[in-house]
Design a protein around this motif. Structure first.
Motif, short mmCIF file in Angstrom:
data_model
loop_
_atom_site.label_atom_id
_atom_site.label_comp_id
_atom_site.label_asym_id
_atom_site.label_seq_id
_atom_site.Cartn_x
_atom_site.Cartn_y
_atom_site.Cartn_z
N ALA A 90 0.75 -1.41 0.04
CA ALA A 90 -0.17 0.11 -0.13
C ALA A 90 0.98 1.47 -0.09
CB ALA A 90 -0.76 0.05 1.40
N VAL A 91 0.12 2.43 -0.63
CA VAL A 91 1.21 3.66 -0.79
C VAL A 91 0.17 4.36 0.42
CG1 VAL A 91 0.59 6.12 -1.81
CG2 VAL A 91 1.13 3.63 -3.05
N LEU A 92 1.41 4.97 1.46
CA LEU A 92 1.11 5.38 2.68
C LEU A 92 1.49 6.52 2.66
CD1 LEU A 92 1.45 3.26 5.42
CD2 LEU A 92 0.39 2.72 4.27
N CYS A 93 0.16 7.89 3.08
CA CYS A 93 0.91 9.74 2.77
C CYS A 93 0.27 10.19 3.95
CB CYS A 93 0.53 9.39 1.16
SG CYS A 93 -1.89 9.90 0.85
N LEU A 94 0.70 11.49 3.50
CA LEU A 94 0.11 12.06 4.43
C LEU A 94 -0.37 14.03 3.79
CD1 LEU A 94 2.23 12.31 7.79
CD2 LEU A 94 0.07 11.30 7.22
N GLY A 95 -0.84 14.46 4.28
CA GLY A 95 -1.67 16.33 4.40
C GLY A 95 -2.06 16.90 4.96
N GLY A 96 -2.43 18.33 5.04
CA GLY A 96 -3.35 18.61 5.81
C GLY A 96 -1.75 20.15 5.98
N PRO A 97 -2.69 20.93 6.54
CA PRO A 97 -2.11 22.08 7.44
C PRO A 97 -0.67 21.92 8.10
CG PRO A 97 -3.81 21.46 8.53
CD PRO A 97 -4.25 20.08 7.77
N SER A 98 -0.53 20.52 8.49
CA SER A 98 1.09 20.84 9.05
C SER A 98 2.10 20.08 8.34
CB SER A 98 0.69 19.58 10.37
OG SER A 98 0.10 20.25 11.22
N ILE A 99 1.41 19.83 6.02
CA ILE A 99 2.83 19.77 5.93
C ILE A 99 3.56 20.78 5.19
CG2 ILE A 99 3.27 18.91 3.01
CD1 ILE A 99 2.55 16.58 6.09
N ASP A 100 4.55 21.38 5.62
CA ASP A 100 4.80 22.98 4.91
C ASP A 100 5.21 22.43 3.78
OD1 ASP A 100 5.95 25.21 5.04
OD2 ASP A 100 7.07 24.62 6.46
N HIS A 150 10.08 19.44 4.25
CA HIS A 150 10.00 17.96 3.73
C HIS A 150 11.10 17.12 4.27
CE1 HIS A 150 7.87 20.49 -0.07
NE2 HIS A 150 7.32 19.93 0.86
N GLU A 151 12.68 17.58 4.39
CA GLU A 151 13.32 16.37 4.74
C GLU A 151 13.31 16.10 5.85
OE1 GLU A 151 17.45 17.93 3.67
OE2 GLU A 151 16.44 18.26 1.54
N ARG A 152 12.58 16.92 6.84
CA ARG A 152 12.95 16.46 8.49
C ARG A 152 11.15 15.74 8.86
NH1 ARG A 152 9.33 18.95 12.51
NH2 ARG A 152 8.30 19.88 10.89
N LEU A 153 9.70 15.65 8.09
CA LEU A 153 8.96 15.20 7.93
C LEU A 153 9.29 14.27 8.03
CD1 LEU A 153 6.19 17.61 6.81
CD2 LEU A 153 6.48 17.02 8.87
N PHE A 154 9.82 13.69 6.15
CA PHE A 154 10.15 12.61 6.37
C PHE A 154 11.27 11.38 7.06
CE2 PHE A 154 9.19 13.47 1.22
CZ PHE A 154 8.75 12.49 1.02
N ARG A 155 11.77 12.43 8.14
CA ARG A 155 12.48 11.70 9.32
C ARG A 155 12.15 11.35 10.20
NH1 ARG A 155 16.19 15.44 7.69
NH2 ARG A 155 15.30 17.17 9.65
N ALA A 200 4.18 9.56 0.59
CA ALA A 200 4.54 10.32 -0.35
C ALA A 200 4.09 11.90 0.43
CB ALA A 200 3.83 10.94 -1.52
N PHE A 201 3.99 12.76 0.69
CA PHE A 201 3.10 13.63 1.22
C PHE A 201 2.21 14.41 0.07
CE2 PHE A 201 7.07 13.70 4.22
CZ PHE A 201 6.14 13.46 5.40
#
Length: 401
Positions: free
Chosen positions: A71-81, A87-92, A99-100
């Motif tokens: 499965a592909v897991l992704c995040l979205g929403g106001p906390s995605i800059d 982006h690099e920090r969020l992937f960590r 994906a974001f």
């Protein structure tokens, strides 16, 4: 709250891909995990804000353990800059995420779905509105998430998609427009600049009527508006009249919560006057700070002192309560500069003066490394209210900075 944001995205996907996709909405982690066990999905998309950071991390980990790489897991929403370094920090932070989706999610997420439908390897080329990692490097498509044509969206209320949530367990929320023209660095909306857009008026009015009929037996439940500045558009006067008419006809809503336009112009006055006792905030003039240096550093402009005094006097003439909000701990602020503001607010005659300390939220300019280094913020963490619990045997607890 009723899950309006993810429902908007799901409804748009179903419009774009028809019978090629099927969607399900979940507000509860247990419900989501049970659904995955019984009907394994191809894509799992989670909405991300500061109140569910740890929850998302735990749930993503458990989903990955259940589904592996199927499965592909992704995040979205106001906390995605929209900032590349973030982006690099969020992937960590979210090591299980593929994906974001950036900014408004309908177009970006649909592009991701289209790629998954068409390819066994969706990560070969950039995807507009999406960022993913390839060989540990971030790959970004075009920024498209602030130009959505709202007339092309499908109302998840009027389509019936949100019916399972329209009951006393959930507070209804309606959005009549998108984007904030102000650039406050502490707010997730402040990082964006673009065109303020309204949803089609006929759809907006039909949604208010639809929700009022569903909640006519639950008149005590407050209706919330998701607009950043209700009363900023001239048409908001007509929307306010429709809300008032709907309340008189169906007995719902009996209470309404929204944020007025920061400049509180004539349109805002008309809106507040029409809604009258339905408005649970009364006339709200959020100041956050009146310290000049701090206002400059957070990129905010407040009402001029004479305009503020005039607006408070107007509210009193209408027998409306007045309130303001202050944030302590802002850059450029000190104890000596903050306390006199409270005294001044009382002397101005506010009915309520609400204070909260600064929170550093993901998705805000203030969260970015460059901002923190510039103003040398020293921060600490605390538990975020009662946002903790057991998720399928694993403990999750939210914190805020």
């Amino acid at each position: 709250f009723v899950p309006l944001s993810i429902a908007n995205i799901a409804a748009y996907c179903e419009k774009m891909f028809g019978s090629s996709v099927s969607t399900s909405l979940h507000k509860d982690a247990g419900s989501l995990l049970n659904s995955i066990d019984s009907n394994p999905p191809d894509i799992v998309a989670l909405s991300f804000y500061h109140w569910n950071t740890a929850l998302n991390r735990v749930v993503l980990k458990q989903i990955r353990e259940k589904l592996g790489d199927r499965a592909v897991l992704c995040l979205g929403g106001p906390s995605i800059d929209s900032d590349h370094e973030e982006h690099e920090r969020l992937f960590r932070t979210f090591s299980d995420v593929d994906a974001f989706v950036i900014n408004e999610g309908e177009a970006g997420f649909s592009n991701l779905v289209e790629r998954v439908l068409a390819s066994t390897n969706p990560w070969e080329e950039p995807i507009d509105g999406v960022v993913f990692q390839k060989d540990r490097q971030c790959v970004r498509g075009l920024d498209i998430g602030l130009s959505t044509n709202l007339a092309e969206l499908v109302s998840p209320y009027l389509s019936g998609m949100l019916d399972p949530f329209l009951n006393a367990s959930f507070l209804p929320i309606i959005q009549t427009s998108r984007l904030c023209p102000y650039t406050c660095t502490f707010c997730a909306s402040g990082k964006n600049s673009g065109k303020l857009r309204g949803f089609p008026m006929d759809i907006v009015n039909e949604e208010f009527t639809y929700v009022a009929k569903k909640y006519r037996e639950h008149g005590h439940l407050v209706l919330n508006l998701a607009d950043d500045n209700f009363g900023i558009l001239k048409r908001d006067v007509e929307i306010a009249r429709h809300i008032r008419k709907t309340a008189d006809r169906f007995g719902y809503p009996q209470g309404l919560r929204f944020y007025s336009d920061k400049n509180f112009g004539e349109t805002s006055k008309h809106v507040v006057d029409i809604l009258g006792d339905l408005n649970k905030y009364g006339a709200n003039f959020s100041l956050q700070t009146q310290t000049k240096d701090s206002l400059n550093q957070i990129k905010r402009k407040n009402l001029r002192p004479e305009k503020l005094e005039e607006s408070i006097a107007w509210a009193r003439s209408k027998n409306l309560t007045t309130s303001t909000e202050f944030i302590f701990g802002l850059p450029g602020e000190s104890l000596d500069s903050f306390v006199p503001q409270l005294t001044n607010a009382i002397e101005l005659g506010f009915s309520a003066v609400n204070c909260g300390n600064l929170m550093i939220l993901d998705g805000t300019e203030m969260r970015r490394k460059s901002f923190k280094e510039l103003y040398r913020h020293s921060t600490k963490f605390r538990i975020n209210g009662s946002n903790y619990g057991d998720i399928d045997g694993e403990f999750s607890v939210e914190s805020e900075e």
